[in-house]
Design a protein around this motif. Structure first.
Motif, PDB file in Angstrom:
ATOM      1  N   LYS B 164       0.589  -0.805   0.065  1.00 26.75           N
ATOM      2  CA  LYS B 164       0.342   0.389   0.089  1.00 26.75           C
ATOM      3  C   LYS B 164       1.154   1.810  -0.222  1.00 26.75           C
ATOM      4  CE  LYS B 164      -2.633   2.066   3.379  1.00 26.75           C
ATOM      5  NZ  LYS B 164      -3.109   2.269   4.600  1.00 26.75           N
ATOM      6  N   MET B 165       1.541   1.001   0.455  1.00 25.39           N
ATOM      7  CA  MET B 165       2.939   2.566   1.383  1.00 25.39           C
ATOM      8  C   MET B 165       3.848   3.110   0.054  1.00 25.39           C
ATOM      9  SD  MET B 165       4.176   1.841   5.048  1.00 25.39           S
ATOM     10  CE  MET B 165       5.256   2.864   4.924  1.00 25.39           C
ATOM     11  N   LEU B 166       4.087   0.971  -0.706  1.00 22.01           N
ATOM     12  CA  LEU B 166       4.444   1.689  -2.200  1.00 22.01           C
ATOM     13  C   LEU B 166       3.431   1.967  -3.437  1.00 22.01           C
ATOM     14  CD1 LEU B 166       6.198  -2.107  -2.325  1.00 22.01           C
ATOM     15  CD2 LEU B 166       7.600   0.880  -1.996  1.00 22.01           C
ATOM     16  N   SER B 167       2.457   1.601  -2.851  1.00 20.30           N
ATOM     17  CA  SER B 167       1.429   2.077  -4.805  1.00 20.30           C
ATOM     18  C   SER B 167       1.476   3.322  -3.928  1.00 20.30           C
ATOM     19  CB  SER B 167      -0.169   0.989  -4.503  1.00 20.30           C
ATOM     20  OG  SER B 167       0.297   0.308  -4.071  1.00 20.30           O
ATOM     21  N   CYS B 168       1.082   4.089  -2.957  1.00 19.76           N
ATOM     22  CA  CYS B 168       0.900   5.867  -2.658  1.00 19.76           C
ATOM     23  C   CYS B 168       2.297   6.292  -2.975  1.00 19.76           C
ATOM     24  CB  CYS B 168       0.266   5.352  -1.102  1.00 19.76           C
ATOM     25  SG  CYS B 168       0.286   7.231  -0.507  1.00 19.76           S
ATOM     26  N   HIS B 250       9.215  -2.252 -11.283  1.00 22.66           N
ATOM     27  CA  HIS B 250       7.999  -3.496 -11.317  1.00 22.66           C
ATOM     28  C   HIS B 250       6.349  -2.612 -10.860  1.00 22.66           C
ATOM     29  CE1 HIS B 250       8.063  -4.207  -7.392  1.00 22.66           C
ATOM     30  NE2 HIS B 250       9.293  -3.859  -7.405  1.00 22.66           N
ATOM     31  N   GLU B 251       5.289  -3.505 -10.767  1.00 20.82           N
ATOM     32  CA  GLU B 251       4.055  -2.955 -10.989  1.00 20.82           C
ATOM     33  C   GLU B 251       4.076  -2.127  -9.720  1.00 20.82           C
ATOM     34  OE1 GLU B 251      -0.387  -4.355 -11.383  1.00 20.82           O
ATOM     35  OE2 GLU B 251       1.509  -5.703 -10.588  1.00 20.82           O
ATOM     36  N   GLY B 252       4.933  -2.568  -8.213  1.00 20.72           N
ATOM     37  CA  GLY B 252       4.678  -1.577  -7.393  1.00 20.72           C
ATOM     38  C   GLY B 252       5.357   0.061  -7.341  1.00 20.72           C
ATOM     39  N   GLY B 253       6.416   0.005  -8.670  1.00 24.51           N
ATOM     40  CA  GLY B 253       6.959   1.319  -8.806  1.00 24.51           C
ATOM     41  C   GLY B 253       7.605   1.128  -8.480  1.00 24.51           C
TER      42      GLY B 253
END
Lengths: 168, 267
Positions: B164-168, B250-253
């Motif tokens: 969640k934090m990485l996505s944010c 990757h997807e998480g950025g």
């Protein structure tokens, strides 16, 4: 965090706005998809409480412009294309997606798209979204006089490209 | 001119597929749990009652906890974000995503931590807002303009929190900026880092450097900025551009730390 219903409502309401800003700045459809995901993910995760629809729209516009600029900065050295190629790609995208555009609109759009980057946002915000120079200055973090100058120069450039008749 | 430009831009509209893909992306990334709930079989409603009972019990427990030690629960950081440039600081984040501690790990970091708390008031704000304030502060911008390297390292309480934090962070677009890198750390390294008086973000970079030069000690890197550490990694043949200053790999950025320990952030 905002609900999925709110997210879908925002996508429905602001997708065209985000798409237009992406069109002004980006080189490819895949970049546009990235910006869409980033902007609306940020919208969902943001704790900002919007006081009105205008406030929400201004937030979306500001976030989209910043996201586009960040993306362009990161890709600038590794991936550059000529303006001709950019225009060709963008018009191709519109044609592929069955967007019919008459010659005059195409000519105006082409002129706006070929403006230097610094003029595009002010032109879009002033002429399309009809924000005032003061509002644009606040939104873009610029001085109001700078916005007036950018608008005047942009108008001059458009006049050169399109001729006086269309700008009357 | 208004009309001409308006007509031309009116022709640009978001494609239905684009809207759908964005909605699907958000659904999968953020709301997937709700989808699982909708797919629940007939006995799902009983499970829901069970959940309701659990929630009620938890609320009762919370009342007790708040009665006896609510403040300590609120103030307990369960996740953290380390931001290292030359200043090294760590934001401690509680279970409600609020910043409850700001700690500097070197002289510049201590000074910046004071500014962040006293002038920019980031304490008790949402961590995304706090990070936004920090990254866009004149201190960090100043370093970036002078070719400084900003490293953001996330330490989640568990896999989900970390994602969640990485996505944010990914959504905030920092990873698109030049010289900003993002990583996921783990709790074991964080403990070691704190024993050495370093932030876990800088310690992660130290471990990376030590892999290439076993003679490097913690003392050697304590006075170095992230840019200097990354330059040394690059000089020793480490792939700084691809492995350390990662952009959306990757997807998480962000990049995840695979250092032999479980990288889920648990002890």
């Amino acid at each position: 965090m905002r609900s999925e219903q709110e997210a879908n409502r925002a996508i429905g309401q602001y997708a065209d706005t985000v798409r237009r800003i992406c069109m002004l700045h980006l080189k490819s459809y895949s970049d546009t998809e990235d910006i869409f995901q980033n902007v609306f993910l940020k919208y969902v995760l943001s704790s900002v409480e919007f006081t009105s629809e205008e406030h929400e729209k201004a937030w979306i516009i500001r976030v989209t412009i910043n996201a586009c600029k960040d993306l362009l900065k990161s890709f600038f050295h590794s991936k550059t294309v000529s303006y001709e190629q950019l225009l060709e790609e963008q018009f191709h995208e519109l044609q592929v997606r069955n967007t019919e555009m008459n010659e005059e609109n195409k000519r105006v759009l082409e002129s706006v798209l070929t403006l230097p980057v610094k003029y595009k946002d002010v032109v879009y915000l002033y002429y399309y979204e009809e924000y005032t120079a003061v509002e644009i200055a606040k939104m873009l973090g610029k001085n109001v006089n700078t916005v007036y100058t950018l608008l005047a120069r942009a108008k001059e450039l458009l006049r050169e490209k399109l001729g006086g008749d269309i700008l009357a | 001119m208004h009309n001409q430009i308006r007509k031309a831009l009116d022709d640009i509209q978001a494609e239905e597929a684009l809207k759908q893909n964005t909605a699907s992306f958000l659904h999968n990334r953020i709301y997937c749990n709700k989808a699982e709930k909708q797919r629940m079989p007939w006995y799902g409603s009983w499970l829901q009652y069970g959940r309701l009972a659990t929630v009620t019990t938890c609320l009762c427990l919370l009342l007790v906890v708040f009665g006896f030690g609510g403040r300590s629960v609120y103030m307990e950081p369960v996740s953290a974000i380390s931001v290292d440039v030359n200043p090294s600081i760590e934001l401690g984040i509680n279970r409600w995503d609020r910043v409850v501690s700001v700690e500097g790990y070197n002289e510049d970091g201590t000074a910046l931590a004071e500014v962040l708390q006293e002038q920019l008031n980031i304490k008790y704000s949402n961590y995304a807002d706090a990070l936004d304030t920090l990254i866009n502060s004149e201190y960090i911008i100043g370093y970036l303009e002078n070719d400084g390297a900003v490293s953001i390292t996330v330490l989640g309480s568990d896999d989900r929190e970390r994602e969640k934090m990485l996505s944010c962070i990914n959504a905030c677009g920092y990873m698109n900026r030049p010289n900003v890198s993002c990583h996921a750390g783990n709790h074991e390294e964080a403990e070691e880092a704190h024993e050495h008086g370093m932030s876990f973000g800088k310690y992660r970079a130290f471990l990376e450097l030590q892999k290439l030069d076993a003679t490097v000690t913690v003392e050697d890197v304590q006075g170095l900025s992230m840019r200097e550490i990354q330059d040394r990694i690059e000089k020793l043949g480490g792939n700084v551009t691809e492995d350390t200053i990662g952009n959306m790999q990757h997807e998480g950025g962000c990049q995840e730390q695979n250092s032999g320990h479980s990288h889920n952030g648990k002890h």
